[in-house]
Design an enzyme around this catalytic site. Structure first.
Site, PDB file in Angstrom:
ATOM      1  CG  ASP A  61      -3.475 -32.845 -11.590  1.00 51.11           C
ATOM      2  OD1 ASP A  61      -4.188 -32.190 -10.824  1.00 51.11           O
ATOM      3  OD2 ASP A  61      -3.478 -32.719 -12.819  1.00 51.11           O
ATOM      4  CB  THR A  87      -8.201 -31.736 -14.195  1.00 54.68           C
ATOM      5  OG1 THR A  87      -9.163 -31.746 -13.162  1.00 54.68           O
ATOM      6  CG2 THR A  87      -8.823 -31.332 -15.500  1.00 54.68           C
TER       7      THR A  87
END
Lengths: 608, 74
Positions: free
Chosen positions: A303, A305
């Protein structure tokens, strides 16, 4: 509690065995030891029976048969030891099962529970599941949006982190679509319900996690696969031995020696020592059965952020326009934002403080939801906000200024524009910086045997590509919903990869649950991500990921060595038994020696 | 027809889940009952005119299990 039943069994049987030791030599010794073996052995016998009904030859079956045989030939200590060690191991496994399920519960806890429905001029509060499509719900600050729908009136800043993973709230107004599970951070919204109850995006997120957990193939432990042929071989040989020699004692000795304590403790000792070592380094691995998978990872999805980046927006550029310098621009921005709880305000105020810039006093002040702040000061009216905010207040931007804004946007920054007395004063670019150790981690992953890295993010393609290029990530997939992330992980698995996923958000939880190995950020990560994970990185140290992979391989290597040693010793002893060179007491002594060697070998893993 | 996902506490043996599944499936008005062991959930679909959530909870209790929470099912 069912969960503690095994602990009670271990304690009771352990106490009995201990009492027996103290009475060694007396007739009570065998009675107490037998009692201990029966108490510890009963749950094992049930497991053995369950296994047999499914035509599986399991370690419990071997333990049960061997314990019965040991009692028969009066080796009651052996029966008690083998059963006790086994029950203790399976208790530890139960603890990890409970933790897996906690993931789903914490998600369900987060779902919107109540909704305010607008009926005429009245507001009625009902359970979120009872809203019907076509009704209008009102969302106030702090509320979770209970339905998927369209905004019909009002404006608000919505925290959509649960669904997108992005920490910056989205500004929404009439005509915009909103999703259930978003949280209003300010403003007022009226939303026309389109999808409700079980059909909402948030409900589907929960089902995605539930499904992924159900479908995730149960990883068969190395020892279970081993037992599948070892158990029937030992039992069949013992039976054959009896049939050929008609010597019950010999056959039972064979059986008891064939089920050594060393075999039963081989894996648990190595695993407990290895997991302890990992925990000291800030790597929490939830259970031994996951180690084998972790060691086999060849593709890592990440991922963006909050995982690769810090998840905390910071001011990353300051561009003053004509007549202003950095300090005066920051003073204006800090002055206008000092009372705001807006997400960008925190970044601006922190940055001003770091540079020693103090805000000036403010008279009248207001926040226009979805636009920005307006502050009246001695120097005039200050505006801080987005482009619409300036336009709405009659501030025009020069072409050169537009170019500066476009450049900042191209860098993936969120822009806060500042104006004083109706004229633009400059801009602050805010973005989420990459974690400093991310680049080194990606290099170490390659050295640990990971062949490909793929970024899966809910963020826009431009911002995603920026980070991926800087870090040297092989592939980027951007703009993904939680369901898209699951699909991406499935697709990579279908290509034959053993996929690890590193994430932190609620929106990552379904993909984490789907991946072969789920790794969560423990410090900044959400509860849902942490609970669904196989591995949690305390204090978010990304460089621990390659270490976790390498350590898992080491632990599995020691497990295999231990099992091999236990079996080799057994084979030698059994050969001795059959040729009548080894008898029970001598055999037991070698048995116990092999237990000690296996334990010492496992303890090596405590050292780094 | 009402669908629900009922989260169970302390479901630790797969065969206990199987027994609960069979017992709840026999309730009048129950269209389908399925225990998902991995998540510790009982998925049910039933006719609200014939069966209530309270009745299902009673059967769960009789099996020595507790309900932690329920939500609308898929």
């Amino acid at each position: 509690m069912m969960r503690h039943r095994k602990l009670i069994v271990v304690a009771a049987a352990g106490a009995l065995a201990g009492a027996a030791w103290m009475l060694k030599g007396s007739p009570a010794y065998d009675v107490l030891m037998t009692l201990a073996a029966v108490i510890a052995g009963f749950p094992i016998a049930r497991l053995a029976w369950d296994g047999l009904r499914n035509r599986a030859f399991t370690i419990p079956l071997l333990v049960t048969v061997a314990a019965l045989g040991a009692i028969w030939i009066r080796e009651t200590w052996e029966a008690a030891a083998v059963t006790l060690l086994y029950v203790l191991g399976s208790y530890l496994e139960d603890l990890t099962l409970e933790r897996t399920r906690a993931a789903l519960r914490s998600l369900i806890d987060l779902r919107p529970r109540t909704a305010r429905i607008k009926r005429g001029d009245d507001l009625v509060e009902v359970a979120a599941d009872e809203v019907a499509a076509g009704e209008t719900v009102v969302v106030r600050p702090g509320d979770r949006v209970p339905v998927d729908g369209q905004v019909t009136a009002g404006r608000a800043a919505l925290d959509t982190a649960a669904l997108t993973g992005e920490p910056l709230p989205a500004e929404v107004g009439p005509g915009d679509r909103v999703l259930s599970g978003s949280v209003s951070q300010g403003g007022y919204l009226e939303v026309l319900a389109e999808r409700v109850g079980a059909d909402t995006t948030f409900s589907r997120l929960i089902y995605l996690v539930a499904e992924a957990q159900e479908q995730k193939p149960k990883v068969q432990r190395f020892l279970d696969r081993f037992a599948q042929w070892y158990t029937p071989t030992v039992i069949a040989t013992a039976v054959a031995l009896f049939l050929f020699t008609r010597d019950v004692e010999l056959a039972l000795t064979f059986l008891v020696i064939g089920c050594p304590g060393a075999l039963v403790v081989a894996a648990p000792v190595a695993v407990v020592a290895g997991l302890g070592n990992a925990a000291r380094r800030g790597i929490l691995i939830k259970g031994g059965e996951r180690l084998e998978r972790i060691g086999k990872v060849d593709l890592v999805t990440l991922d963006k952020t909050g995982t690769l980046t810090q998840g905390r927006p910071q001011v990353t550029s300051v561009v003053p326009f004509g007549g202003h310098d950095t300090t005066s621009l920051l003073t204006l921005a800090a002055t206008a934002e000092q009372r705001s709880e807006h997400h960008l305000a925190a970044a601006i105020l922190t940055y001003a403080k770091e540079l020693g810039v103090a805000p000036s006093p403010v008279g009248e002040w207001r926040l226009d939801p979805g636009l920005g702040a307006v502050a009246l000061t001695e120097r005039g009216e200050i505006l801080v906000g987005n482009r619409r905010h300036l336009t709405a207040n009659g501030v025009a931007l020069a072409p050169a200024e537009e170019a500066v804004i476009a450049a900042a946007e191209a860098r993936g920054e969120t822009i806060a524009l500042v104006a004083l007395g109706g004229r633009p004063a400059g801009l602050l670019g805010i973005s989420d910086p990459v974690r400093p150790e991310a680049r080194a981690m990606l290099g170490a992953l390659r050295r640990a045997g990971v062949r490909r890295t793929v970024m899966l993010t809910g963020d826009h393609a431009a911002a995603a590509r920026q980070v991926a290029t800087a870090l040297g990530i092989d592939e980027v997939r951007a703009g993904l919903s939680p369901a898209d992330k699951v699909a991406a992980v499935r697709e990579l698995q279908a290509r034959g990869h053993v996929v690890a996923m590193i994430g932190d958000g609620i929106n990552d939880a379904p993909a984490l649950a789907t991946a072969d190995v789920a790794i969560a950020m423990g410090g900044s990560g959400t509860q849902a991500a942490i609970e669904v994970a196989d591995v949690t990185l305390m204090s978010d140290r990304l460089e621990r990921v390659p270490e976790a992979i390498a350590l898992s391989r080491r632990i599995m290597a020691v497990v295999r060595q231990n099992v091999a040693l236990a079996v080799a010793v057994v084979l030698l002893l059994l050969a001795g038994v059959v040729t009548r060179r080894v008898f029970l007491s001598g055999g037991m002594l070698v048995h116990e020696a092999s237990v000690i060697i296996v334990i010492l070998n496992g303890m090596r893993l405590l050292r780094s | 027809m009402k669908r629900q996902m009922i989260m169970l506490a302390n479901l630790t043996c797969p065969s206990c889940g199987g027994k609960l599944e069979q017992a709840t499936a026999k309730l009048p008005g129950m269209k389908s009952a399925r225990v998902a062991f991995g998540t510790g959930a009982l998925h049910v679909e039933y006719d609200e005119a014939q069966l209530t959530e309270a009745q299902i909870r009673t059967v769960i209790k009789q099996h020595g299990l507790d309900v932690t929470m329920t939500m609308a099912g898929k």
